[in-house]
Design a protein around this motif. Structure first.
Motif, PDB file in Angstrom:
ATOM      1  N   ASN A  47       0.821  -1.213   0.000  1.00 24.83           N
ATOM      2  CA  ASN A  47       0.000   0.000   0.000  1.00 24.83           C
ATOM      3  C   ASN A  47       0.852   1.258   0.000  1.00 24.83           C
ATOM      4  N   ILE A  51       3.110   6.268  -4.076  1.00 24.82           N
ATOM      5  CA  ILE A  51       3.351   5.806  -5.450  1.00 24.82           C
ATOM      6  C   ILE A  51       2.027   5.688  -6.202  1.00 24.82           C
ATOM      7  N   ASN A  52       1.030   5.151  -5.542  1.00 18.75           N
ATOM      8  CA  ASN A  52      -0.276   5.010  -6.201  1.00 18.75           C
ATOM      9  C   ASN A  52      -0.837   6.363  -6.621  1.00 18.75           C
ATOM     10  N   VAL A  55       1.066   7.557  -9.597  1.00 15.97           N
ATOM     11  CA  VAL A  55       0.648   6.835 -10.815  1.00 15.97           C
ATOM     12  C   VAL A  55      -0.673   7.397 -11.326  1.00 15.97           C
TER      13      VAL A  55
END
Lengths: 634, 186
Positions: A47, A51-52, A55
């Protein structure tokens, strides 16, 4: 003197120094391993939210090479940190073992070299009676101490035990008078609300509420006749068949408003006309007003008359908001506090569910809200608390999300959680339990749907492993069919006496209800885990959370058309005036004909992400975005 | 024959001891005949919530992704390998679904690719399993790796599993795969 026994001389200082060095080394390694272990648990490569989110940003700007490089570097860093920590813990473990062995050997050698012959103590003899007395005392003290420490650890580590204790303490301390402690932050100001158009609406609302009262007094037959009249007119104008529009539920007043999640009865239909199809949140085109909602939550707006209701909650606060839907003014905020039995600590919920995922509901006189900690509250239209209670903390690993519904004077609560799943009806007047039926199901996140099937009003619920129906007046189970599995999120759709249920990793099932319900058809191609299906005539619309929208022939289960969208859907579709309004997760409203062939009408953007189902009233669309509440008109 | 009290008690004790030895031996024999039971997760129930990666007492988790090659479509755009909405099919971190880079992609022939799980890197998060199930055939499946599992009396993941997907299975059914009709022994 010579004999076969040698007196070994041990270098005491050497062994002592080795023991000290090895002991210190072991201690340091032990500490480092502990710190590393804690770090491993903190750095969760699964998690990596940062980074998520990067992105996600890259998806919006695919040509941003700098951002791409940043993601790659960060990903490498996170992986390196995770795997280096793992290697360090493993190597540290071996070093620690080695250090402890060396310390033990050195200590053994040191004490072996120091051994002396035992000598009889010349001190005065011990008083054996006194010694025994002391021993008894310390054994007693030690025993009590151990019990106390055990209890303390049990309370500290066992959350449930602590919660139960706090709940029991709260119930014991709270007197019934104290329970009605709702703080109305901003009382309703009539003079602000009373603008010209608002006046008309208010009188309409009064008439409506009078009619409701009259209806309640009239015998059942008259009610049916009266209700047949107006919806029939609406039906002629509308190009599609509206479910249950000729039946006594939902009532005329409910259909004129938007009183619950997915509209009246939770059927996914809004009986409004002249709803706009063109707006732009970024430029403000057709956005009549936009206000920030104080506390974020995933529940959707509901409307009665001039008032729009929402709730918001976090781990420490639970609030219900009332807005003037004509100008976006926050009329009042009611805090749900000091409710008897409410747990001191809110249950753990996942961020994508939150503490108030359940949509509020209204009967035109009161508004009702339920929160993830099991608190349920009834407020009048001025924000004053009528009653409040705690139903027990729902044991739900994502957070309770089932919305409320009203049937006459009954508030229907689907309370499917791990410990004791049940469906119940509470009195809208005082919260008393009118009926409660136990259910043998797993946790469910779906909401109840009330519909008339074969002249009988039923509450239909979906959960693993069954779709079940209950008599709305008595709570008696009418039928049940084991046909659905998994973590059920979507509610059912009902039309022409057929119930449609689905869940991801399970199937889409068309059920013919009755004493012995049967599966008419099943499909597996497109399944949903969040949005609920809707029905328009013989078109069944399925929306998936990954962005596919499919129209099935409701009678045969054949796919009529399928359409893929760039963004996924969490909001449920609503059928309005022959069109389907479907909000995607990026805030784009996909409006298309509820027809056998796909025909897009428009796709206006809100300019803000949203997972909430919109509400419709009086030629306007009301959308709760991630942060703001929007009113869109012409 | 006359028996005195001492002798009688002695005989009773001898019988009791003999019976208990035979009983214990019988129980042990029946247990060993039945064989041991192991924890395993049922992929048909698994919802890929991600708790296998964090709840296991072993670090990294004893739950790993296993690739059932018989079911794999060898897709170019693999839902278990690439993030959803991926724009180009490169191995850049922004396109990868696996947070630890535990899937190796090898070119077979146009347009097919082979996907292998690197056990040492897999942490059992189930992201690839979810992706493969949503867009592909569901050939990537989570399983308890018995060479890593310490077979706790009360499995920590089973306790936390929201889907009740964990159960004890006999040795013959140590690995369970969904949608795998030939029921091959692994």
């Amino acid at each position: 003197m010579k004999n076969k026994f040698k007196i070994r001389k041990t270098n005491l200082s050497l062994w002592r120094n080795i023991a000290i060095i090895a002991g210190t080394f072991s201690f340091i390694i032990c500490m480092l391993v502990l710190v590393n272990y804690i770090q491993i648990n903190r750095i969760d490569p699964v998690n990596t939210e940062l980074i998520n989110s990067l992105v996600q940003r890259l998806e919006e700007n695919p040509n941003d090479n700098q951002l791409r490089e940043q993601i790659r570097e960060m990903d490498l860093l996170v992986r390196k940190a995770y795997f280096t920590n793992q290697w360090q813990v493993k190597a540290g473990g071996y070093l620690l073992l080695l250090g402890v062995i060396v310390t033990a050997i050195a200590l053994q050698m040191f004490y072996a070299g120091k051994q002396k012959l035992p000598q009889i103590s010349e001190e005065e003899e011990e008083n054996i009676v006194l010694f025994k007395e002391k021993a008894r005392k310390w054994i007693g003290v030690g025993g009590f101490g151990l019990v106390a420490i055990t209890l303390l650890i049990a309370f500290l580590t066992h959350k449930e035990l602590g919660n139960q204790f706090t709940q029991a303490a709260l119930v014991a301390q709270t007197t019934p008078e104290e329970t009605s402690d709702v703080e109305v932050v901003e009382p309703i100001k009539e003079e602000v609300v009373k603008e010209e158009p608002a006046k008309e609406e208010e009188t309409k609302e009064e008439q409506a509420s009078e009619e409701v009262q009259k209806e309640e007094e009239k015998p059942a037959e008259t009610v049916v006749e009266e209700k047949k009249a107006e919806p029939a007119e609406k039906k002629i104008e509308a190009p599609v068949t509206k479910p249950a529009s000729s039946a006594s539920y939902p009532t005329k007043e409910m259909m004129a408003n938007f009183p619950a999640f997915r509209g009246a009865g939770g059927q996914g239909v809004s009986y409004q006309k002249n709803i706009p199809t063109d707006w732009d949140g970024a430029s403000g085109k057709n956005v009549l007003w936009k206000v920030q909602v104080p506390i974020h939550a995933y529940n959707s707006p509901v409307i009665w008359g001039d008032k729009l209701f929402l709730s918001g909650a976090n781990a420490s606060q639970r609030e219900v908001y009332c807005y003037d839907r004509n100008n976006g003014k926050l009329l009042w905020t009611a805090k749900a506090e000091g409710i008897a039995g409410s747990p001191a600590k809110s249950p753990e919920v996942t961020p994508d569910t939150g503490h108030a995922a359940s949509t509020v509901t209204t009967d035109g006189k009161s508004v009702f809200a339920i929160f993830a900690n099991g608190d349920i509250i009834a407020l009048d239209f001025n924000g004053k608390q009528k009653w409040a209670k705690n139903l027990g903390v729902p044991d739900n690993h994502y957070g309770h999300s089932s919305s409320l519904l009203i049937y006459k004077e009954k508030l229907i609560v689907q309370f499917d959680h791990k410990k004791a799943a049940k469906v119940m009806a509470l009195s809208t007047a005082d919260g008393a339990e009118l009926w409660s039926t136990k259910r043998k199901v797993r946790v469910s996140w779906a909401s109840p749907v009330i519909a008339e099937i074969g002249g009988r009003t039923e509450v239909i619920l979906a959960a693993d492993p069954c779709v079940a129906s209950y008599d709305v007046n008595t709570g008696q189970e009418l039928w049940k069919l084991d046909c659905i599995t998994g973590e059920v999120g979507p509610s059912v759709a009902v039309g022409d006496g057929i119930v449609y249920a689905l869940n991801e990793y399970a199937s889409l099932v068309a059920i013919k209800p009755g004493e012995s319900p049967e599966v008419l058809w099943e499909a597996y191609d497109y399944l949903s885990d969040v949005p609920s299906p809707i029905l328009s005539g013989d078109n069944l619309f399925i929306v998936t959370s990954y962005g596919a929208v499919v129209c099935y022939d409701a009678k045969s289960g054949e796919i009529r058309w399928e359409q893929e969208f760039d963004s996924g859907f969490y909001a449920s579709p609503i059928l309005v005036d022959g069109n389907v309004y479907l909000l995607d997760r990026d805030g784009v409203m996909h409006i298309f004909k509820a027809d056998k062939e796909y025909q897009e009408i428009a796709a206006p953007a809100l300019g803000e992400k949203s997972d909430m189902t919109p509400a419709f009233a009086d030629g306007k669309v009301y959308i709760r975005g991630e942060k703001h509440l929007y009113c869109i008109g012409k | 024959m006359k028996k005195d009290r001492r002798e009688f008690i002695n005989t009773c004790f001898r019988f009791a001891a003999g019976a208990s030895i035979v009983g214990v031996a019988g129980v042990l024999a029946s247990k060993s005949a039945k064989g041991d039971y192991f924890w395993q997760l049922d992929p048909t129930k698994c919802t890929q919530c991600g708790r296998c990666a964090t709840s296991c007492v072993v670090t990294p988790s004893a739950v790993k992704c296993i690739h059932v090659y018989d079911m794999c479509g060898y897709c170019d755009l693999c839902g278990g390998y690439f993030r959803p909405n991926v724009k180009n099919l490169s191995t850049g971190a922004e396109n990868m679904l696996c947070p630890t880079g535990a899937i190796k992609r090898t070119y077979v022939e146009d347009p097919y690719f082979k996907y292998e799980i690197i056990d040492d890197l897999c942490i059992g998060c189930g992201k690839c399993v979810k992706g493969c199930g949503a867009f592909g055939n569901g050939s990537l499946q989570l399983q308890v790796s018995h060479d890593l599992c310490v077979n706790c009396n009360e499995c920590a993941i089973a306790r936390d599993c929201p889907a009740d997907a964990f159960k004890r299975v006999p040795l013959e059914e140590a690995y369970q795969f969904a949608g795998f009709k030939t029921n091959k022994k692994i």
